[in-house]
Design a protein around this motif. Structure first.
Motif, mmCIF file in Angstrom:
data_model
loop_
_atom_site.group_PDB
_atom_site.id
_atom_site.type_symbol
_atom_site.label_atom_id
_atom_site.label_comp_id
_atom_site.label_asym_id
_atom_site.label_seq_id
_atom_site.Cartn_x
_atom_site.Cartn_y
_atom_site.Cartn_z
ATOM 1 N N ILE A 146 0.839 -1.206 0.000
ATOM 2 C CA ILE A 146 0.000 0.000 0.000
ATOM 3 C C ILE A 146 0.874 1.255 0.000
ATOM 4 C CG2 ILE A 146 -1.652 1.350 1.361
ATOM 5 C CD1 ILE A 146 -2.867 -1.381 2.249
ATOM 6 N N ALA A 147 1.883 1.298 0.868
ATOM 7 C CA ALA A 147 2.749 2.471 0.938
ATOM 8 C C ALA A 147 3.505 2.677 -0.374
ATOM 9 C CB ALA A 147 3.721 2.323 2.102
ATOM 10 N N LYS A 148 4.008 1.605 -0.960
ATOM 11 C CA LYS A 148 4.703 1.702 -2.251
ATOM 12 C C LYS A 148 3.740 2.185 -3.339
ATOM 13 C CE LYS A 148 7.365 -0.941 -5.656
ATOM 14 N NZ LYS A 148 6.792 -0.190 -6.747
ATOM 15 N N PHE A 149 2.516 1.687 -3.315
ATOM 16 C CA PHE A 149 1.500 2.123 -4.271
ATOM 17 C C PHE A 149 1.268 3.629 -4.156
ATOM 18 C CE2 PHE A 149 -2.857 3.128 -5.426
ATOM 19 C CZ PHE A 149 -2.968 2.553 -6.684
ATOM 20 N N LEU A 150 1.170 4.128 -2.929
ATOM 21 C CA LEU A 150 0.978 5.565 -2.734
ATOM 22 C C LEU A 150 2.140 6.352 -3.330
ATOM 23 C CD1 LEU A 150 -0.388 5.664 0.933
ATOM 24 C CD2 LEU A 150 -1.691 5.982 -1.186
ATOM 25 N N VAL A 151 3.350 5.905 -3.051
ATOM 26 C CA VAL A 151 4.537 6.576 -3.608
ATOM 27 C C VAL A 151 4.482 6.547 -5.136
ATOM 28 C CG1 VAL A 151 7.056 6.421 -3.839
ATOM 29 C CG2 VAL A 151 5.983 6.161 -1.578
ATOM 30 N N ASP A 152 4.118 5.401 -5.708
ATOM 31 C CA ASP A 152 4.020 5.272 -7.165
ATOM 32 C C ASP A 152 2.947 6.194 -7.756
ATOM 33 O OD1 ASP A 152 6.049 3.400 -7.043
ATOM 34 O OD2 ASP A 152 4.721 1.667 -7.322
ATOM 35 N N GLN A 153 1.957 6.556 -6.950
ATOM 36 C CA GLN A 153 0.897 7.475 -7.395
ATOM 37 C C GLN A 153 1.311 8.932 -7.224
ATOM 38 O OE1 GLN A 153 -2.052 6.451 -8.910
ATOM 39 N NE2 GLN A 153 -0.936 4.529 -8.833
ATOM 40 N N GLY A 154 2.507 9.156 -6.722
ATOM 41 C CA GLY A 154 2.992 10.519 -6.532
ATOM 42 C C GLY A 154 2.659 11.105 -5.171
ATOM 43 N N VAL A 155 2.143 10.282 -4.256
ATOM 44 C CA VAL A 155 1.814 10.765 -2.921
ATOM 45 C C VAL A 155 3.116 10.947 -2.142
ATOM 46 C CG1 VAL A 155 0.671 10.193 -0.729
ATOM 47 C CG2 VAL A 155 -0.477 9.703 -2.914
ATOM 48 N N GLU A 156 3.384 12.171 -1.752
ATOM 49 C CA GLU A 156 4.587 12.488 -0.984
ATOM 50 C C GLU A 156 4.263 12.776 0.468
ATOM 51 O OE1 GLU A 156 6.143 15.851 -3.075
ATOM 52 O OE2 GLU A 156 6.854 14.640 -4.761
ATOM 53 N N ASP A 157 3.021 13.135 0.742
ATOM 54 C CA ASP A 157 2.577 13.524 2.076
ATOM 55 C C ASP A 157 1.315 12.749 2.440
ATOM 56 O OD1 ASP A 157 4.426 15.928 2.348
ATOM 57 O OD2 ASP A 157 3.314 16.462 0.535
ATOM 58 N N ILE A 158 1.151 12.474 3.733
ATOM 59 C CA ILE A 158 -0.055 11.801 4.211
ATOM 60 C C ILE A 158 -0.452 12.440 5.537
ATOM 61 C CG2 ILE A 158 1.155 9.939 5.429
ATOM 62 C CD1 ILE A 158 -1.126 8.057 4.345
ATOM 63 N N GLU A 167 -4.916 -10.735 -1.625
ATOM 64 C CA GLU A 167 -4.608 -10.837 -3.059
ATOM 65 C C GLU A 167 -5.402 -9.835 -3.906
ATOM 66 O OE1 GLU A 167 -2.173 -12.834 -4.288
ATOM 67 O OE2 GLU A 167 -1.748 -13.448 -2.227
ATOM 68 N N ARG A 168 -6.381 -9.151 -3.311
ATOM 69 C CA ARG A 168 -7.193 -8.170 -4.045
ATOM 70 C C ARG A 168 -6.696 -6.735 -3.860
ATOM 71 N NH1 ARG A 168 -10.761 -8.863 -7.638
ATOM 72 N NH2 ARG A 168 -12.290 -7.502 -6.697
ATOM 73 N N ILE A 169 -5.605 -6.558 -3.115
ATOM 74 C CA ILE A 169 -5.187 -5.205 -2.744
ATOM 75 C C ILE A 169 -4.847 -4.330 -3.950
ATOM 76 C CG2 ILE A 169 -2.753 -5.778 -2.278
ATOM 77 C CD1 ILE A 169 -5.055 -3.298 -0.350
ATOM 78 N N ARG A 170 -4.169 -4.861 -4.931
ATOM 79 C CA ARG A 170 -3.831 -4.045 -6.107
ATOM 80 C C ARG A 170 -5.102 -3.583 -6.812
ATOM 81 N NH1 ARG A 170 -0.493 -5.783 -11.604
ATOM 82 N NH2 ARG A 170 -0.871 -3.811 -12.682
ATOM 83 N N TYR A 171 -6.016 -4.500 -7.060
ATOM 84 C CA TYR A 171 -7.277 -4.177 -7.728
ATOM 85 C C TYR A 171 -8.018 -3.083 -6.959
ATOM 86 C CZ TYR A 171 -11.927 -4.713 -9.728
ATOM 87 O OH TYR A 171 -13.129 -4.470 -10.332
ATOM 88 N N ILE A 172 -8.120 -3.250 -5.646
ATOM 89 C CA ILE A 172 -8.866 -2.297 -4.819
ATOM 90 C C ILE A 172 -8.203 -0.924 -4.842
ATOM 91 C CG2 ILE A 172 -9.450 -1.752 -2.413
ATOM 92 C CD1 ILE A 172 -10.008 -4.810 -2.064
ATOM 93 N N LEU A 173 -6.892 -0.876 -4.681
ATOM 94 C CA LEU A 173 -6.191 0.405 -4.699
ATOM 95 C C LEU A 173 -6.315 1.105 -6.048
ATOM 96 C CD1 LEU A 173 -2.968 -0.602 -2.758
ATOM 97 C CD2 LEU A 173 -4.647 1.098 -2.008
ATOM 98 N N GLU A 174 -6.117 0.366 -7.134
ATOM 99 C CA GLU A 174 -6.212 0.976 -8.464
ATOM 100 C C GLU A 174 -7.631 1.474 -8.742
ATOM 101 O OE1 GLU A 174 -2.615 -1.569 -10.613
ATOM 102 O OE2 GLU A 174 -4.697 -2.004 -11.164
ATOM 103 N N LYS A 175 -8.623 0.707 -8.344
ATOM 104 C CA LYS A 175 -10.018 1.135 -8.534
ATOM 105 C C LYS A 175 -10.310 2.374 -7.697
ATOM 106 C CE LYS A 175 -14.803 -0.410 -8.339
ATOM 107 N NZ LYS A 175 -15.733 -1.552 -8.137
ATOM 108 N N ALA A 176 -9.849 2.387 -6.472
ATOM 109 C CA ALA A 176 -10.087 3.521 -5.586
ATOM 110 C C ALA A 176 -9.485 4.806 -6.148
ATOM 111 C CB ALA A 176 -9.530 3.225 -4.193
#
Length: 188
Positions: free
Chosen positions: A7-19, A141-150
């Motif tokens: 999840i954290a890596k996904f956020l970084v890949d989306q350009g999220v620098e701050d939370i 195993e659904r985390i990628r799908y859920i994050l990308e959809k969100a």
């Protein structure tokens, strides 16, 4: 890789620098992963302020903003800020920690049960009317799908907040990122 780290890596890949967050037991693996990923975090004194901070950030930066809160009262305290993000059409991704899945009212499926685990509440029915997408992760195993959809839903069309509830056992579960199903946006 732990789901929390994914999840954290996904956020970084989306350009999220701050939370924007308030740490707590129910989100402990998420809290750890956020720090390890190098995401700069802003801690509030109450969860009510966290989505408000993210909502303003999203509107000023014209980009996705991220939030992390803990289970139970941590999640419910975030609802006023979530409502503000909903009304202002701000693309905010809220991650909420949750007790182990087996201790949730959602998993108990007992009519009339108000709460089951310690500091637990079934937050998804509460936030669903104020989000474009709200889901509890039940299968690691659904985390990628859920994050990308969100993220797609939060940022497409009329932007708006989305909410992902992540139980502790899911946060610490190990996955192989290469074998995760992706989300394909619908064709226009």
């Amino acid at each position: 890789m732990r789901v929390a780290d994914y999840i954290a890596k996904f956020l970084v890949d989306q350009g999220v620098e701050d939370i924007f967050m308030l740490t707590g037991y129910g989100a402990m693996y998420l809290n750890d992963a956020i720090e390890l990923a190098g995401i700069k975090y802003y801690a509030a004194r109450n969860e009510a302020a966290v989505p408000m901070m993210a909502e303003a950030y999203a509107r000023v930066k014209q980009s996705l903003a991220a939030v992390c809160v803990t289970a139970g009262p941590g999640s419910t305290n975030a609802v006023p800020g979530l409502a503000e993000a909903w009304v202002d059409s701000a693309p905010v991704l809220v991650l909420s920690g949750q007790v182990d899945k087996k201790y949730t009212t959602h998993a108990a499926r007992t009519e009339g049960l108000r709460t089951f685990g310690v500091a637990e509440i079934d937050i998804i029915p509460v936030v669903k009317p104020l989000t474009k997408f709200a889901v509890m992760v039940e299968d690691p195993e659904r985390i990628r799908y859920i994050l990308e959809k969100a993220v797609y839903l939060a940022t497409s069309g009329r932007p708006g907040p989305v909410w992902i509830d992540v139980p502790l056992d899911i946060q610490r579960a190990h996955i192989d990122p290469e074998n995760l199903e992706s989300f394909s946006p619908p064709k226009k």
